[in-house]
Design a protein around this motif. Sequence first.
Motif, PDB file in Angstrom:
ATOM      1  N   VAL A 175       7.907   1.938  11.107  1.00 50.64           N
ATOM      2  CA  VAL A 175       6.830   2.671  11.795  1.00 50.64           C
ATOM      3  C   VAL A 175       6.049   1.401  12.762  1.00 50.64           C
ATOM      4  N   ASP A 176       5.380   0.527  11.820  1.00 49.30           N
ATOM      5  CA  ASP A 176       4.708  -0.454  12.315  1.00 49.30           C
ATOM      6  C   ASP A 176       5.210  -1.678  11.905  1.00 49.30           C
ATOM      7  N   SER A 177       5.140  -2.628  12.686  1.00 52.15           N
ATOM      8  CA  SER A 177       5.913  -4.234  12.465  1.00 52.15           C
ATOM      9  C   SER A 177       4.858  -5.282  12.664  1.00 52.15           C
ATOM     10  N   GLY A 178       4.653  -6.169  11.745  1.00 48.47           N
ATOM     11  CA  GLY A 178       3.849  -7.380  12.052  1.00 48.47           C
ATOM     12  C   GLY A 178       4.630  -8.521  11.596  1.00 48.47           C
ATOM     13  N   THR A 179       4.057  -9.502  11.709  1.00 47.68           N
ATOM     14  CA  THR A 179       4.838 -10.970  11.308  1.00 47.68           C
ATOM     15  C   THR A 179       5.398 -11.017  10.307  1.00 47.68           C
ATOM     16  N   ASN A 180       4.840 -10.591   9.256  1.00 50.24           N
ATOM     17  CA  ASN A 180       5.544 -10.759   7.975  1.00 50.24           C
ATOM     18  C   ASN A 180       5.519  -9.245   7.055  1.00 50.24           C
ATOM     19  N   THR A 181       5.008  -8.015   7.834  1.00 49.39           N
ATOM     20  CA  THR A 181       4.709  -6.848   7.338  1.00 49.39           C
ATOM     21  C   THR A 181       5.351  -5.728   8.057  1.00 49.39           C
ATOM     22  N   PHE A 182       5.572  -4.718   7.558  1.00 49.78           N
ATOM     23  CA  PHE A 182       6.115  -3.471   8.162  1.00 49.78           C
ATOM     24  C   PHE A 182       5.721  -2.303   7.355  1.00 49.78           C
ATOM     25  N   SER A 183       5.838  -1.122   7.876  1.00 51.31           N
ATOM     26  CA  SER A 183       5.687   0.234   7.198  1.00 51.31           C
ATOM     27  C   SER A 183       6.662   0.971   7.572  1.00 51.31           C
ATOM     28  N   VAL A 184       6.898   2.171   6.517  1.00 54.38           N
ATOM     29  CA  VAL A 184       7.910   3.323   6.809  1.00 54.38           C
ATOM     30  C   VAL A 184       7.215   4.470   6.510  1.00 54.38           C
ATOM     31  N   ALA A 185       7.503   5.439   6.846  1.00 60.65           N
ATOM     32  CA  ALA A 185       7.031   7.012   6.755  1.00 60.65           C
ATOM     33  C   ALA A 185       8.133   7.648   5.986  1.00 60.65           C
ATOM     34  N   ILE A 186       7.627   8.302   4.761  1.00 63.61           N
ATOM     35  CA  ILE A 186       8.660   8.784   3.720  1.00 63.61           C
ATOM     36  C   ILE A 186       8.433  10.381   3.677  1.00 63.61           C
ATOM     37  N   ILE A 187       9.542  11.141   3.909  1.00 69.72           N
ATOM     38  CA  ILE A 187       9.441  12.522   3.801  1.00 69.72           C
ATOM     39  C   ILE A 187       9.637  12.977   2.357  1.00 69.72           C
ATOM     40  N   PRO A 188       9.028  14.294   1.994  1.00 69.54           N
ATOM     41  CA  PRO A 188       9.171  14.626   0.608  1.00 69.54           C
ATOM     42  C   PRO A 188      10.620  14.509   0.009  1.00 69.54           C
ATOM     43  N   TYR A 189      11.656  14.765   0.826  1.00 65.35           N
ATOM     44  CA  TYR A 189      12.947  14.691   0.130  1.00 65.35           C
ATOM     45  C   TYR A 189      13.132  13.552  -0.316  1.00 65.35           C
ATOM     46  N   THR A 190      13.166  12.526   0.428  1.00 61.37           N
ATOM     47  CA  THR A 190      13.207  10.991   0.291  1.00 61.37           C
ATOM     48  C   THR A 190      12.381  10.424  -1.033  1.00 61.37           C
ATOM     49  N   SER A 221       0.864  -1.191  -0.024  1.00 57.39           N
ATOM     50  CA  SER A 221      -0.125  -0.087  -0.014  1.00 57.39           C
ATOM     51  C   SER A 221       0.802   1.297   0.028  1.00 57.39           C
ATOM     52  N   VAL A 222       0.439   2.376  -0.630  1.00 58.21           N
ATOM     53  CA  VAL A 222       0.648   3.638  -0.414  1.00 58.21           C
ATOM     54  C   VAL A 222      -0.027   4.620  -0.132  1.00 58.21           C
ATOM     55  N   GLU A 223       0.137   5.209   0.903  1.00 61.44           N
ATOM     56  CA  GLU A 223      -0.935   6.224   1.560  1.00 61.44           C
ATOM     57  C   GLU A 223      -0.284   7.617   1.891  1.00 61.44           C
ATOM     58  N   GLU A 224      -0.944   8.673   0.959  1.00 63.80           N
ATOM     59  CA  GLU A 224      -0.525   9.786   1.029  1.00 63.80           C
ATOM     60  C   GLU A 224      -0.924  10.587   2.253  1.00 63.80           C
ATOM     61  N   LYS A 225      -0.157  11.025   3.254  1.00 61.40           N
ATOM     62  CA  LYS A 225      -0.447  11.914   4.398  1.00 61.40           C
ATOM     63  C   LYS A 225      -0.345  13.385   4.132  1.00 61.40           C
ATOM     64  N   ASP A 226      -0.467  14.050   5.017  1.00 65.08           N
ATOM     65  CA  ASP A 226      -0.565  15.554   5.100  1.00 65.08           C
ATOM     66  C   ASP A 226       1.020  15.909   5.098  1.00 65.08           C
ATOM     67  N   GLY A 227       1.806  15.731   3.766  1.00 66.63           N
ATOM     68  CA  GLY A 227       3.106  16.209   3.692  1.00 66.63           C
ATOM     69  C   GLY A 227       4.175  15.150   3.697  1.00 66.63           C
ATOM     70  N   SER A 228       3.481  13.854   3.836  1.00 61.92           N
ATOM     71  CA  SER A 228       4.588  12.461   3.667  1.00 61.92           C
ATOM     72  C   SER A 228       3.761  11.351   3.120  1.00 61.92           C
ATOM     73  N   TRP A 229       4.505  10.446   3.029  1.00 59.09           N
ATOM     74  CA  TRP A 229       3.691   9.214   2.603  1.00 59.09           C
ATOM     75  C   TRP A 229       4.111   7.988   3.338  1.00 59.09           C
ATOM     76  N   MET A 230       2.974   7.056   3.663  1.00 56.64           N
ATOM     77  CA  MET A 230       3.136   5.601   4.178  1.00 56.64           C
ATOM     78  C   MET A 230       3.268   4.847   3.353  1.00 56.64           C
ATOM     79  N   PHE A 231       4.365   3.916   3.150  1.00 57.47           N
ATOM     80  CA  PHE A 231       4.516   2.641   2.513  1.00 57.47           C
ATOM     81  C   PHE A 231       4.754   1.647   3.191  1.00 57.47           C
ATOM     82  N   SER A 232       3.827   0.598   2.836  1.00 62.37           N
ATOM     83  CA  SER A 232       3.615  -0.924   3.607  1.00 62.37           C
ATOM     84  C   SER A 232       4.173  -1.858   2.494  1.00 62.37           C
ATOM     85  N   PHE A 233       4.790  -2.905   3.308  1.00 64.46           N
ATOM     86  CA  PHE A 233       5.560  -3.616   2.628  1.00 64.46           C
ATOM     87  C   PHE A 233       5.192  -5.453   3.092  1.00 64.46           C
TER      88      PHE A 233
END
Length: 202
Positions: A147-162, A109-121
Amino acid sequence: MFTGIIESLGEVSHLEKEGGNLHITIASPVAKELQIDQSMAHNGVCLTVVSLDENEYTVTAIEETLQKTNLGGLKLRDTVNLERAMILGSRLDGHIVQGHVDQTGTCTSVEEKDGSWMFSFEYDVSLNNPTIEKGSITIDGVSLTVVDSGTNTFSVAIIPYTYENTRFHSYEVGSKVNLEFDVIGKYVAKLLHWGSHGTNDE
């Protein structure tokens, strides 16, 4: 050794198969600063420069690397995250990255936040590579915090520069990425695994 701080994006300008190997030529502004035999991380994969000219250089990925990473799926004009090896004594702005990809993962998933993005894998947990909330993870060579860690999943927050200066702006659901898990976490996981199985002194 690398830090996970991407220097620039390169573009695949030529691909040549030779047996089980793939010669990858990259067009990049950093080419003019490289030397033969130097190490470069490509989407987090450490490869050796084997030839170069003013604006391009070539590295070779062996069959095992092509099978275990997303480099085997490269096409002409694809972009690649690039980082040169760290200089001993410099600031470690990211975290310790070996350039040895553990396995691949898939963007879910790719979720656009207010000025950043949350990517899940998601990834194959059977290979015993753990993620830990607030721990480190390297995605296509980019040093990030889980940011969040599951059994076989995780997510990261990405700032605009990255987002703008790495391959993250091209990711979509289904994109395949290279994962290098935190080296300390990997060793701890292996110690716990060995401990749970006991020892055999006979």
